[in-house]
Structure formats: structure tokens, C-alpha cells
Write an enzyme that holds these catalytic residues in place. Sequence first.
Site, PDB file in Angstrom:
ATOM      1  N   GLN B 116       0.843  -1.195   0.000  1.00 48.38           N
ATOM      2  CA  GLN B 116       0.000   0.000   0.000  1.00 48.38           C
ATOM      3  C   GLN B 116       0.879   1.247   0.000  1.00 48.38           C
ATOM      4  OE1 GLN B 116      -0.971   2.593   2.910  1.00 48.38           O
ATOM      5  NE2 GLN B 116      -2.515   1.218   3.730  1.00 48.38           N
ATOM      6  N   SER B 119       1.062   6.394   2.773  1.00 55.30           N
ATOM      7  CA  SER B 119       1.765   7.317   3.681  1.00 55.30           C
ATOM      8  C   SER B 119       3.012   7.903   3.050  1.00 55.30           C
ATOM      9  CB  SER B 119       2.161   6.592   4.960  1.00 55.30           C
ATOM     10  OG  SER B 119       1.032   6.208   5.677  1.00 55.30           O
ATOM     11  N   SER B 151       4.866  -1.777   4.395  1.00 55.59           N
ATOM     12  CA  SER B 151       5.065  -3.202   4.679  1.00 55.59           C
ATOM     13  C   SER B 151       5.002  -3.982   3.379  1.00 55.59           C
ATOM     14  CB  SER B 151       3.960  -3.730   5.602  1.00 55.59           C
ATOM     15  OG  SER B 151       3.985  -3.055   6.819  1.00 55.59           O
ATOM     16  N   GLU B 234      -9.693  -1.570   6.026  1.00 57.93           N
ATOM     17  CA  GLU B 234      -8.551  -1.868   6.882  1.00 57.93           C
ATOM     18  C   GLU B 234      -9.017  -1.966   8.328  1.00 57.93           C
ATOM     19  OE1 GLU B 234      -5.676   1.298   7.325  1.00 57.93           O
ATOM     20  OE2 GLU B 234      -4.093  -0.137   7.791  1.00 57.93           O
ATOM     21  N   GLU B 367      -4.453   8.523  18.524  1.00 58.03           N
ATOM     22  CA  GLU B 367      -5.011   9.873  18.630  1.00 58.03           C
ATOM     23  C   GLU B 367      -6.063  10.107  17.541  1.00 58.03           C
ATOM     24  OE1 GLU B 367      -1.823   9.052  18.910  1.00 58.03           O
ATOM     25  OE2 GLU B 367      -1.554   9.584  21.022  1.00 58.03           O
TER      26      GLU B 367
END
Lengths: 382, 397
Positions: B116, B119, B151, B234, B367
Site C-alpha cells: 500500500q 503514507s 510493509s 482496513e 489519537e
Amino acid sequence: MSTQPDPLPAGAARPHAGPDLLYSEEEEALRAAVRDLLTDHCAAPDVLARTESDTPHDVPLWKILAGGMGLAGLLVPEELGGQGAGHREAAVVLEELGRAVAPVPYLTSAVVATEALLACGADDLVTELATAASTGVLAVALSTAPGAPHAVVRRENGTLRGELTAVADAAVADVLLVPADDGGLYAVDAAAATVVPQVPLDLTRPLARVRLDGAAGRRIGDAEPAVRRALRAGAGLLASEQLGLAEWTLTQTVAYLKERKQFNRPVGGFQALKHRLAQLWLETVHLRAAARNAADALARDEDADVAVAVAQAYAAAVAVHAAEEAVQLHGGIGMTWEHPVHLYLKRAKSDALAYGTAGAHRETLAALVDLPAPPAAPAPVG
Amino acid sequence: MTAETLDAAGLRRRARELLAAHPPATTDRLAFLRARFDAGLAWVHFPEGLGGLGAPRALQAVVDAELEAAGAPDNDPHRIGIGLGMAAPTLLRYGTDEQKRRFLRPLWTGQEVWCQLFSEPGAGSDLAALGTRAVRDGEDWIVDGQKVWTSSAHLARWAILIARTDPALPKHQGITYFLCDMTDPGVEVRPLRQITGEAEFNEVFLTGVRIPDAHRLGAVGDGWRVAQTTLMNERVSIGGMRLPREGGMIGPVARTWRERPGLRTHDLHQRLLTLWVEAEVARLTGERLRQQLAAGQPGPEGSGMKLAFAGLNQRISGLEVELRGEEGLLYDDWTMRRPELVDFTGRDAGYRYLRSKGNSIEGGTSEILLNIVAERVLGLPAEPRTDKDVAWKDLAR
């Protein structure tokens, strides 16, 4: 990125059907009926006004719940005048009573005293309680954990003599179930005892001192197994009351923080407060699973000791946390007598001691799941 | 196909037919997995022809149990979790017929591993701030940028990728979703060594990578919406597993406590019991969630499961290091390894302690998840946004 680590392999996988942690349609219908009744008959201002009167218990409401709706007999088989339901249903009633901090002796009479009588096979008294012909309480201190030592009265010349303290709801009881020093459990007519109210932290679950000065009592069975079973059911179902209480305080606090503005924004939009409320929500979700598991385990009488200890080792901290956050996040309003949140804080803190503290239940668990304590430290020398 | 054959009995019968036609003992693993896919027993809720039968999702368990009992190979779901959990549902919802036919079968059999590429160094929790560019060039897009925390990038054949195709629009717009061939020139994967010593994930540098327009997923500029499908799936996949009592990280600590009385102290006993209770309650919450899903009553509780497990794993593994006393001062192996999977089982307490620190960061930080619970479950207002209507290119960076 992977988001979930592989679970570690189980020590011993137990393939079994396991507990049913959901609510059935019948249970949801029961909840709706109880909530409707409480909305009409147990508004917070009335509960507050009652705490300052000579009759803190809401006896008319208790009569409707116990008799009119038949809820006092949920744990009692139909042939003994009960509803033949079970702990799962009683737990739902307690969730709603917790939401309303209702000042009625449901937990003490319909659960704890009823379980003690069922353990003794005292069918006539079971029927009286189940049909709301009378109200009963187990005369041990509310703070007693299942299996823990408790005070007893003396049996002398066929009568009972002694004093028992912190007995919840004794003021409205018709019959007191009294453990004596001969190992028996005695049914005592409340008129034969002196019941003196104590000033309770929780104004909605009044406590009393019970004095017996040569009172007559009928031996109904052995105290030890009856008291243990009664307190176990009380502890297990108390978690549902604590769940209802936590939910109510969280819901009220969220609603208040959506309305209340400071710094030209709703206070509930500030991340520091949002995270605290989200954390509380998470705790109540977990408490719901633990409370349902305890109720289901009691109903099936399978894994009940562990399920009750787990629920009570977890529930108090959540209910107290929810009530304490509610007071803090309501600001000055939360400190006032007029706002009902203090009733919830007092009930939550009192519930943290009722039927054993979290620590006491953890100690119980240590033995049940084979996680023994280290040996006691040697006494200091000299 | 009649509806009545799609009940539990019907699916069990289909599974037995598959087993009869392709006995696991004598059938090549990949051949069996392909046959299972073609029989619609890969993910039964997917449409026919795409590995499914359009059956209720809950019935997958019936098929899995039947095949497992017969010793059939599985598709190693942990190893290909990103493909199964993220790429597949997104392909199903937004892919063209051709894309679905091309990608879903090798994805499911594990023949093609996916990663994926979302990010970036400057876009983690604020994912929509991403800066990787994709510029149209005839039938292709030219992609330049840098991705991180990826990953399986070193094992992956394909990647799901989001890139900015119109910097003049506000940051949630002007993003497009692509399928990236990891073997293409210009894709460079570099291992990132972690706190544990191993290199479980990677940085990925994209330099002039040509992606054909046929590998775009969804409309140009609609990538944020497509990515939401990926991210929601996810999080759905978390918390659905069934654990026995002591089935999580609490298990090894409890076993050590029982087997080694010399390590016991009163302080550790209290902490262990508290965490044991929390682990049991979290397990029951997961079980309750699973029962809700099975009963067709999905609740918002799933949003909280990852949060709860992250904190719990960290505290339990922290306790475990202390419990081990002198051994807790040691670490099993600092060699840089490139594991295919996060392996909590095969490593010592120190590794579990360090790796579990990632549980509250990966897949949405705790968070951000608390914000999601507060806003979507409790309905609390969002924080004011200063970047919502500003062109991405004009945002301060």
C-alpha cells in the site's frame, strides 16, 4: 502496514459455544418497558427531593416495578410465583435502574435476598418476594464480597441478639435474612428488629443498622452457601447497574459539551476533551461485554465465578471514572446540588465497595485462574 | 443459481464437491487455490466469477471450516493481508470489469502480493496532505514522489497508490488512485530499520514511474473517496478474530508467572491481575462484536477495538520485560532481519515490548482513532480546519 499482530497461539484452545453477549428481542422489549416507566415515575428532580425526605426509598415505584410489572420474580421459577426468566433479564432491569439511580430495593430484594432464599429452598418466602407481597434484604454489610467474612448475630436461648451495620435497603424490608453464629440463616420479621438509618454516601441506596434484642427468627438454611450465592449474583448483576450508570453520565456529558460554548466554540470540539470522552466510551463498551458475560454466566451457571470476578474487577473503575469525568466536565454546574450528576457520583463510588472492591475480586480471580501471589513478606526484624 | 443453495448446507455441499474434484492430498497447492477461487468459495460474498457466489458474508466461516477439516491449503491470509483486506474490496467497488478479472484471482491465491503506497514522510495521520505527483502523458501517468512505512514492498508485485493529479485544488480533491506495478523502472524499495532492529517495512522512491491510465482506479480526482473504501476496510478487518481466554499477549506472561515462582513480587502480582482482567474484558468485547456482526447488527464498537488492543499489548509486554528480572535486561537478537510477517510468537519479551509500540501508530494512530470515535460515534464537533478550502499548492509546508 499490517495493523494487527498475529495473535499468540492459545495455551489451550477450548472449542465451546461460549457465552451469548447480545440482547435478545425480549430483553430489549423489557428494557423499553422499564425505561418508559422510569421516565414517567423516576425523574432526577424527584429522586433528589426524595433523598432529603424521611422516605428516601420510592416505595410506590417499587410496588409498580415489583408487583405491577412482575420484575421482582424474574429469577424465580413460575411454580413459585415468579417469571421463570433469569439473570440476563434481571441485568437489563438493573441497567435501566442504574441509568435512573432509582431508589428501589431491586438489587437487594429481587436479586440478593431472592438468591439466598432460593439457595435455602425457603419456597414460601421466595413466593412472597417474587409476588411483591413482601420485600426482603440479606442482613450483611453492603461492602461484603462473595466468600468474604461478615458479621453474624448471636443465637441465645432460641432468640437472636446482636447488631449488623451498613445493611442496604433494610428500612423498607419486611423480612430480614440474618446470619447467626451457629451457621444458620434466619428469617426475621422486620417488626421484631430495630432498624436505624445510617447516613449513607449514596443517598439513593440507604443503609441501616439492624439491632436484634432477643428477636425470634426462623432458621431457613445454612448461611455460608446461601450468602455466598446471594453475594455472587449481587456482584455479577451490579456490573449491569454500573454499566447503566456509566452510560447515563457519558451521554449527559456528551450532550452538555455539544451545547456549552467557551472560547467561541462548543467545548466538545476541543481535542483534549474529545479524547477523554472517546476513552470513556471505549470503557463503557468493554464494561457492556463484561457485564453481559457475567449475567449470561450466572444464567447458565457456567464459568460464573470467573465471569463475576472479572466483571467486578473491571466495572467499578469505569463507573467511577464516568461519574467523576461528568462532574469535572460539567464545570461549576457539576458541583451543584441541583444538577443530578452528584447522585450518580455517590452511587458509583458506593457501588465500587458494594459486594466487594475490585481488589477483592482480583484476589478471588488469582486463585480461580491460577495466578498465585508470592509468599507474604517476612515481618521486619527488631 | 437458486437462492436456497446459498445457505449453509448448500455451501457445505459445494465445498465437498470441490474437495472431491481436487483432493488436497494429491493436488498442487496453487492449483487447489485456483480451483477454490473458480468455484466461488474464496470469498463467498463476492460476485460469481470473481471468487464468490453472492452469498451472505457470514457463511464464509462454514466454507472455511469444511475445507480446513479436510486439510485443504489456505491462502496464507496473514501474509497477504494488505491485498485481501485493502486492495480487494477497493478493486471490487471501484475497479473496471477488466481490472477485477485481471487482479482478483492472483491476489487471492497469494501468487501476487500487494502493498500500500499511501503514507509519505509529510503525510501520515494527515494523509490528504500527500505530495507524490502524477502527471498525465498521453495514455500514461508519470509518477514522482516518496512513500514510507510500506510493509511488504520488498515482496510485493502490485501496489495501491494515491497521488496528487491537481495541486490547484484543495487537498482532499485532485488526488487519484492507481494500481502500481512494483517491477516497473523507477520504483526503488529501500528497507527501513526499526526500533526492534529488523526491517519490517520500507521507504519507496518513485522516479518517473509510468503507470498506464488503464491502471487508474476510479475517476481522475476521486482518489480520496476511493481511498476511504480502502481505509474503512482496513479497520473493519481488525477485531473480528475469535480468541480463547489468555489467547493474546497475556498468555505468555501468565505462563511465565505460573512456571517461575521465583520471579513473583506483590507489585507485579497486582499489575498482572489488573492486566489479566483487562485482557479478558477486551477479549469479551471482541467476541461481542463478532456476535453482533454475525447477527447482522454491526455497531460502532469496532472503531475502538484497535485502540484497546494497542494500549493493552504495550502495557502487558512492558510488564513482561519487568517480570523477567535479569533476563529482562537482555534482548534476543539485534540482527537486521526482513520478516514477511510480524512474528510476536517467535521472539522474546523485549521484542514484543518494542514492536507493540507500533500498534498505536500503524493503521491510524490512537489519537486519530480517538478523534474518529469522538466525532462519528459520539457526534462531537470536529476541530476547526484552516486548510479545507485552500489549494494544496498554497498550503504552508
